[in-house]
Design an enzyme around this catalytic site. Structure first.
Site, short mmCIF file in Angstrom:
data_model
loop_
_atom_site.label_atom_id
_atom_site.label_comp_id
_atom_site.label_asym_id
_atom_site.label_seq_id
_atom_site.Cartn_x
_atom_site.Cartn_y
_atom_site.Cartn_z
N GLU A 88 -38.55 -3.32 -53.74
CA GLU A 88 -37.22 -2.92 -53.27
C GLU A 88 -36.68 -3.92 -52.26
OE1 GLU A 88 -38.47 1.79 -53.08
OE2 GLU A 88 -37.66 0.81 -51.32
N CYS A 112 -49.75 3.22 -42.54
CA CYS A 112 -49.02 3.98 -41.52
C CYS A 112 -48.66 5.34 -42.12
CB CYS A 112 -47.75 3.23 -41.12
SG CYS A 112 -48.09 1.53 -40.62
N SER A 187 -41.17 -8.86 -39.30
CA SER A 187 -41.68 -7.67 -38.61
C SER A 187 -43.13 -7.45 -38.98
CB SER A 187 -40.84 -6.47 -39.06
OG SER A 187 -41.41 -5.29 -38.60
N HIS A 212 -44.33 1.78 -32.31
CA HIS A 212 -44.24 3.20 -32.66
C HIS A 212 -45.04 4.16 -31.81
CE1 HIS A 212 -42.05 1.55 -35.94
NE2 HIS A 212 -43.06 1.31 -36.74
N ASN A 286 -36.51 8.51 -41.39
CA ASN A 286 -36.03 9.06 -42.66
C ASN A 286 -37.14 9.93 -43.24
OD1 ASN A 286 -33.52 7.91 -42.81
ND2 ASN A 286 -34.10 6.27 -44.21
N CYS A 329 -37.94 2.85 -46.47
CA CYS A 329 -38.81 1.91 -47.15
C CYS A 329 -39.68 2.63 -48.19
CB CYS A 329 -39.63 1.32 -46.02
SG CYS A 329 -40.81 0.16 -46.43
#
Ligand code: SF4
Length: 339
Positions: A88, A112, A187, A212, A286, A329
């Site tokens: 994607e 994660c 990243s 995070h 999300n 993602c």
């Protein structure tokens, strides 16, 4: 071979090996990248022999587009690779330009817990060609310029370090993709040795760290990588990067309900980051149907933001884009699997 599978140096060497001149590489790349030709026959200032050589040796195919989901400011693409794997990328249309978020691997091994992409374990790294073709395919599909690139889609870029380095050389070359170094961001979830190697490259490319969590206890719960490289080692790699490059580092912090969004977490994050050349990006989560984790309530995100600001930590709440186009993602690939 696809013409997009070469860095400039590699193409120069390949042409020299085949008794052409070094400058022929620049000529070909200008036609392919800047003049957007569809066939090598369209090249004008080059010899017929070189055109025939290109036609015999190179293709210039782009990626096969499977699905495209659009909203007002976001377009999400699902591409199929030649081996059938899918990746994607997401185009974000800001008022200051078009930004493209690209994937670096098929799947991801970093595990994660909040991440949809990580549900598919890493199948393989993306090649240089597949990295470059995400940019080229979107440019051609939309007939637009891309003004910035973030390598923040599916995969851990530093787990595909060599190809990312090669990609950066293509991305910043004015005769190729031609994006300013400061408009490119890589990243990482915190692969410490690679952060240091990245710092040693001495580029102006931006670094973002997916942190995070403000402490090891929480980070261990949500990011498997923390057992290999804990927060202290990540922060000392960040210090090393800042010292080497004098560049500000973006700290990505995804806001997860009742996990990392308390006042206490905000204060711990302040202590961790105080005095460092960093900027915190608070990211609304999300939600996905495959994970129980919920997004933080808006008032908690605001309170978290206020604590950081009040304590002198540069900070923004990321503008939400793509919610309606399954732009978390990995969500589009996941949807295509269940259809
Ligand atoms: S957040 Fe990034 S590093 Fe973590 S599993 Fe997802 S793609 Fe991999």
């Amino acid at each position: 071979m696809n013409i997009y599978s070469f860095t400039k140096n590699e193409l120069e060497n390949y042409l020299i090996e085949n008794e052409f001149k070094k400058f022929n590489a620049t000529q070909i790349l200008e036609w392919v990248y800047l003049k957007n030709i569809k066939s090598f026959d369209e090249m004008r200032n080059v010899s017929k022999v070189l055109i025939e050589f290109c036609k015999t040796n190179f293709t210039m195919e782009t990626l096969k587009l499977i699905t495209k989901h659009s909203s007002k400011d976001t377009v999400k693409y699902l591409f199929e690779l030649t081996d059938g794997n899918k990746i994607e990328c997401v185009l974000m249309k800001h008022n200051y330009g078009n930004s493209l978020c690209i994937s670096s691997q098929v799947g991801c091994n970093m595990g994660c817990v909040f991440c949809e992409s990580g549900r598919l374990k890493k199948v393989r790294d993306l090649s240089l060609e597949e990295l470059v073709l995400q940019v080229i395919s979107v440019k051609k599909e939309e007939n637009i310029n891309i003004n910035s690139i973030v390598i923040m889609g599916i995969g851990e870029p530093f787990d595909n370090f060599e190809n990312i380095k090669r990609f950066l050389s293509v991305a910043i070359d004015p005769k190729m993709i031609g994006i300013g170094q400061r408009h490119i961001t890589v990243s990482t979830c915190g692969l410490v040795p690679k952060i240091k190697e990245f710092a040693d490259l001495d580029t102006q490319v931006n670094l973002a760290i997916s942190l995070h969590a403000p402490n090891n206890e929480i980070r261990n719960q949500i990011m498997k990588i923390n057992s290999a490289y804990n927060i202290n080692s990540v922060m000392s790699a960040v210090d090393y990067y800042i010292e080497k490059t004098n560049r500000r580092v973006t700290i990505e912090y995804i806001m997860l309900d009742d996990i990392n969004d308390s006042e206490k977490c905000a204060k711990e994050l302040v202590s961790l980051l105080k005095g460092k050349l960093v900027y915190v990006n608070l990211i609304p989560y999300n939600e996905t149907s495959n994970c129980q984790i919920k997004r933080s309530k808006d008032f908690k995100v605001k309170a978290f933001y206020d604590i950081l600001k009040k304590n002198g930590i540069e900070c923004t709440i990321r503008k939400e884009m793509g919610l309606k186009v399954s732009a978390a993602c990995g969500q589009l690939r996941a949807l295509s699997e269940v259809k």
